[in-house]
Design a protein around this motif. Structure first.
Motif, PDB file in Angstrom:
ATOM      1  N   TYR A   1       0.793  -1.260  -0.335  1.00 12.81           N
ATOM      2  CA  TYR A   1       0.347   0.004  -0.344  1.00 12.81           C
ATOM      3  C   TYR A   1       0.713   1.311   0.591  1.00 12.81           C
TER       4      TYR A   1
ATOM      5  N   ARG B   1       2.769   4.225  -0.967  1.00 16.45           N
ATOM      6  CA  ARG B   1       3.352   5.005  -3.011  1.00 16.45           C
ATOM      7  C   ARG B   1       5.196   4.841  -3.149  1.00 16.45           C
TER       8      ARG B   1
ATOM      9  N   ASP C   1       6.385   7.481  -3.547  1.00  8.61           N
ATOM     10  CA  ASP C   1       6.503   8.357  -4.669  1.00  8.61           C
ATOM     11  C   ASP C   1       7.070   9.427  -4.611  1.00  8.61           C
TER      12      ASP C   1
ATOM     13  N   ASP D   1       5.084  12.930  -4.353  1.00  9.29           N
ATOM     14  CA  ASP D   1       3.757  13.037  -3.853  1.00  9.29           C
ATOM     15  C   ASP D   1       4.007  13.807  -1.832  1.00  9.29           C
TER      16      ASP D   1
ATOM     17  N   GLU E   1       2.835   8.957   4.829  1.00  6.66           N
ATOM     18  CA  GLU E   1       1.980   8.751   3.771  1.00  6.66           C
ATOM     19  C   GLU E   1       0.330   8.667   3.995  1.00  6.66           C
TER      20      GLU E   1
ATOM     21  N   ARG F   1      -3.459   9.059   3.778  1.00  8.61           N
ATOM     22  CA  ARG F   1      -4.842   9.094   3.014  1.00  8.61           C
ATOM     23  C   ARG F   1      -5.868  10.008   3.263  1.00  8.61           C
TER      24      ARG F   1
ATOM     25  N   ASP G   1      -7.794   6.774  -2.297  1.00 10.60           N
ATOM     26  CA  ASP G   1      -7.815   6.874  -1.373  1.00 10.60           C
ATOM     27  C   ASP G   1      -8.453   6.421  -0.512  1.00 10.60           C
TER      28      ASP G   1
ATOM     29  N   GLN H   1      -9.246   2.587  -1.368  1.00 14.18           N
ATOM     30  CA  GLN H   1      -7.790   2.154  -0.754  1.00 14.18           C
ATOM     31  C   GLN H   1      -8.314   1.741   0.726  1.00 14.18           C
TER      32      GLN H   1
END
Length: 269
Positions: free
Chosen positions: A68, A70, A72, A75, A123, A125, A203, A206
């Motif tokens: 899960y 990312r 990135d 981001d 991160e 969400r 998001d 998920q």
């Protein structure tokens, strides 16, 4: 912790960018993690206010759920190095009081202690569960992130008593100004745009695929934690995950050197 009811679309929610087979396990995991880690009811006999985090770093960890994260580097809704050994994923709603408590009391300590030294990445969400204003402020936070001001917006929106002022259009504009979002016109446009709606929906889906039914909910390298648990719960989970990651790195097989490579003229040819 604030519970929610699944929306009509939740039955159609699908896991986003995760390995095959995680979805079914994740739905069950959401129920189990809530029961195992919800804060104890005040006054309950023999109860503890902290979620149990075993001394065994592998206990309660579902490695497949690490997918899960990312990681990135671009981001805008993440904090910390993309290659940090530990990733804490937070599913939260700006109208959730317990999310605000975590943001004010616990998260800054984790940032100071673990994000700044490269151990932890956080991160975000968006997981709006309290209606239209939740959806609106989630989109607004995403829009602030497009201008590099998500965490400043996050801090303003989670300030003491901020949610009591509501998240109407004028209030969101005021929060963006407080957060230092440079282009107000772009912020307003992005907040209502299709890209913001798609990002928030992704998001949210998920989170529902995970089985999350309350806010805040977390994953720490595949370990679920539900609720604004005490600081110690998070530090123990992060340190256990960091040890596991370090051990895994040291146990990786070394690349054979040229001198150790068998000669093409060796026996058996």
């Amino acid at each position: 912790m604030s519970a929610s009811t699944s929306p009509k679309a939740s039955s159609k929610a699908k896991p986003v960018a995760i390995v095959a087979g995680v979805a079914a396990a994740a739905v069950l995991l959401g129920v189990v993690s809530y029961t195992a880690t919800k804060p104890a009811t005040p006054g309950a006999s023999g109860s503890s206010s902290a979620a149990e985090v075993s001394a065994d770093p592998a206990a309660g960890v579902y490695p497949e759920l690490e997918a899960y994260a990312r990681r990135d580097a671009s981001d805008g809704l993440a904090l910390g190095r993309a290659d940090a050994p530990v990733v804490l994923i937070e599913y939260a709603d700006f109208k959730c009081g317990y999310c605000g408590k975590f943001a004010r009391d616990t998260e800054p300590v984790l940032v100071e202690k673990y994000v700044k030294n490269g151990t932890l990445r956080i991160e975000w969400r968006n997981f709006p569960i309290f209606g239209e204003e939740s959806e609106a402020v989630a989109r607004a936070s995403w829009a602030a992130g497009q201008q590099g001001r998500f965490w400043e917006f996050h801090r303003a929106a989670y300030a003491e008593d901020a949610k009591e002022k509501g998240f109407g259009k004028d209030r969101l504009a005021a929060l963006a100004k407080e957060a230092g979002v440079p282009d107000a016109a772009r912020f307003a446009k992005d907040s209502e745009g299709a890209e913001a709606r798609a990002a928030v929906r992704s998001d949210q889906e998920q989170g529902y695929a995970l089985g999350a039914s309350s806010t805040p909910s977390f994953l720490v390298n595949g370990r679920p934690i539900a609720g604004a648990q005490p600081l110690e719960t998070f530090t123990e989970a992060i340190e256990a995950a960091a040890k596991t990651a370090k051990r895994a790195k040291t146990q990786q097989p070394a690349t054979p050197s040229a001198s150790a490579t068998p000669s093409s003229s060796g026996a058996g040819r």
